[in-house]
Design an enzyme around this catalytic site. Structure first.
Site, PDB file in Angstrom:
ATOM      1  N   CYS A 185      37.353  23.445  52.698  1.00  0.00           N
ATOM      2  CA  CYS A 185      37.108  23.615  54.132  1.00  0.00           C
ATOM      3  C   CYS A 185      37.451  22.349  54.931  1.00  0.00           C
ATOM      4  O   CYS A 185      38.631  22.067  55.109  1.00  0.00           O
ATOM      5  CB  CYS A 185      35.679  24.101  54.351  1.00  0.00           C
ATOM      6  SG  CYS A 185      35.406  24.823  55.973  1.00  0.00           S
ATOM      7  N   HIS A 243      33.558  28.180  50.282  1.00  0.00           N
ATOM      8  CA  HIS A 243      32.326  27.578  49.791  1.00  0.00           C
ATOM      9  C   HIS A 243      31.755  28.540  48.754  1.00  0.00           C
ATOM     10  O   HIS A 243      32.257  29.633  48.561  1.00  0.00           O
ATOM     11  CB  HIS A 243      31.320  27.410  50.931  1.00  0.00           C
ATOM     12  CG  HIS A 243      31.814  26.575  52.071  1.00  0.00           C
ATOM     13  ND1 HIS A 243      31.868  25.209  52.028  1.00  0.00           N
ATOM     14  CD2 HIS A 243      32.288  26.926  53.294  1.00  0.00           C
ATOM     15  CE1 HIS A 243      32.326  24.741  53.172  1.00  0.00           C
ATOM     16  NE2 HIS A 243      32.607  25.765  53.966  1.00  0.00           N
ATOM     17  N   ARG A 302      34.955  32.009  65.503  1.00  0.00           N
ATOM     18  CA  ARG A 302      34.520  31.401  64.234  1.00  0.00           C
ATOM     19  C   ARG A 302      34.591  32.416  63.093  1.00  0.00           C
ATOM     20  O   ARG A 302      34.173  33.564  63.261  1.00  0.00           O
ATOM     21  CB  ARG A 302      33.094  30.860  64.383  1.00  0.00           C
ATOM     22  CG  ARG A 302      32.507  30.266  63.103  1.00  0.00           C
ATOM     23  CD  ARG A 302      31.216  29.521  63.381  1.00  0.00           C
ATOM     24  NE  ARG A 302      31.468  28.237  64.003  1.00  0.00           N
ATOM     25  CZ  ARG A 302      31.753  27.111  63.328  1.00  0.00           C
ATOM     26  NH1 ARG A 302      31.789  27.094  62.010  1.00  0.00           N
ATOM     27  NH2 ARG A 302      31.988  25.990  63.967  1.00  0.00           N
TER      28      ARG A 302
HETATM   29  N1  GLN Z   1      34.432  21.482  60.920  1.00  0.00           N
HETATM   30  C1  GLN Z   1      35.398  22.357  60.292  1.00  0.00           C
HETATM   31  C2  GLN Z   1      35.570  23.696  61.004  1.00  0.00           C
HETATM   32  O1  GLN Z   1      34.699  24.179  61.673  1.00  0.00           O
HETATM   33  C3  GLN Z   1      35.037  22.558  58.831  1.00  0.00           C
HETATM   34  C4  GLN Z   1      33.775  23.320  58.642  1.00  0.00           C
HETATM   35  C5  GLN Z   1      33.312  23.346  57.214  1.00  0.00           C
HETATM   36  O2  GLN Z   1      33.683  22.515  56.414  1.00  0.00           O
HETATM   37  N2  GLN Z   1      32.465  24.307  56.904  1.00  0.00           N
HETATM   38  O3  GLN Z   1      36.626  24.297  60.863  1.00  0.00           O
END
Ligand code: GLN
Length: 244
Positions: free
Chosen positions: A90, A197, A123
């Site tokens: 990520c 994840h 998101r």
């Molecule tokens: N900050 C990054 C995003 O929102 C990565 C988020 C994360 O590692 N979960 O894309």
């Protein structure tokens, strides 16, 4: 002794991504190998001679700090130049690209992956699953479906020097841009990166073994299989129809 570098767990470690290093250590130990985790925290140099490295996800501010430290230090780039396997999750994926957007700014990444990260329209949160992309490189040894949990605003577009790790069967993956739809993660040189994840290696034991095999200079098929009932159960739950 197999030495596993856990890179910046204090700034890049959301959703239990530190667990990826634990899984590598445990799967090595279950096969009778000595293995240890080297925790490299913020402000400390990244040794460039470890056997395998993991980087986790992080919030935007943490991600900016991590990038500045890793760029100044240079150890992770040297490890990649030496062909050491690196798993990045990520924010870790975004940090290893050319640029990413965070905190309203465009930040230069480490340039280990031919990728640029802008913003998604909405998101991406939820289960993600993929089929590994068949390829001639080391990650082309993967055959089992990949499963994880994604939560990101980043929209990553790969350039010609990187290839996707998998083709999406569920979730969003790298981007919601229809021109690049279907791609999840990235493979380039010794780096495997993904938005998954889970931690990813707990859910995807074949990916864990691929990294171990590469760290040992072996093929995936050289590693003696491990049957772990809980891992099989987790995978059937997560890859099954009711996996939400
Ligand atoms: N900050 C990054 C995003 O929102 C990565 C988020 C994360 O590692 N979960 O894309």
């Amino acid at each position: 002794m197999l030495r596993i570098g856990l890179v910046l767990p204090d700034v890049l470690g959301t959703y239990g991504d530190d667990g990826n290093a634990l899984v590598l250590r445990q799967r090595a130990r279950m096969r009778g190998m000595d293995a240890e985790i080297i925790r490299i925290t913020y402000g400390n140099a990244v040794p460039d001679d470890l056997d395998v490295y993991t980087l986790g996800g992080g919030e935007d501010t943490a991600q900016i700090l991590a990038t500045a430290h890793l760029a100044k230090d240079g150890g992770l780039n040297r490890a990649a130049d030496n062909g050491r396997p690196i798993l990045a999750i990520c924010a870790g994926l975004q940090v290893l690209g050319h640029t990413f957007r965070a905190g309203g700014r465009t930040i230069d990444g480490l340039g280990l992956i031919d990728a640029t990260t802008g913003g998604l329209n909405k998101r991406a949160i939820g289960e993600v699953a993929t089929t590994p992309v068949a390829a001639k490189d080391w990650a082309g040894q993967l055959t089992s479906p990949l499963t994880g949990f994604e939560n990101h605003m980043g929209s990553t577009i790969l350039g010609p020097d990187a290839r996707p790790l998998g083709t999406k069967t569920r979730g969003i993956g790298n981007t919601d841009d229809p021109a690049h739809a279907g791609a999840e993660g990235a493979v380039q040189g010794s780096v495997i990166a993904t938005y998954m994840h889970g931690p990813a290696l707990a859910r995807n034991p074949q990916l864990a073994d691929l990294l171990l095999a590469q760290a040992l200079g072996k093929k995936l098929s050289d590693l003696e299989p491990l049957e772990i009932a809980e891992v099989s159960k987790l995978r059937s739950e997560r890859l099954g129809k009711n996996a939400d």
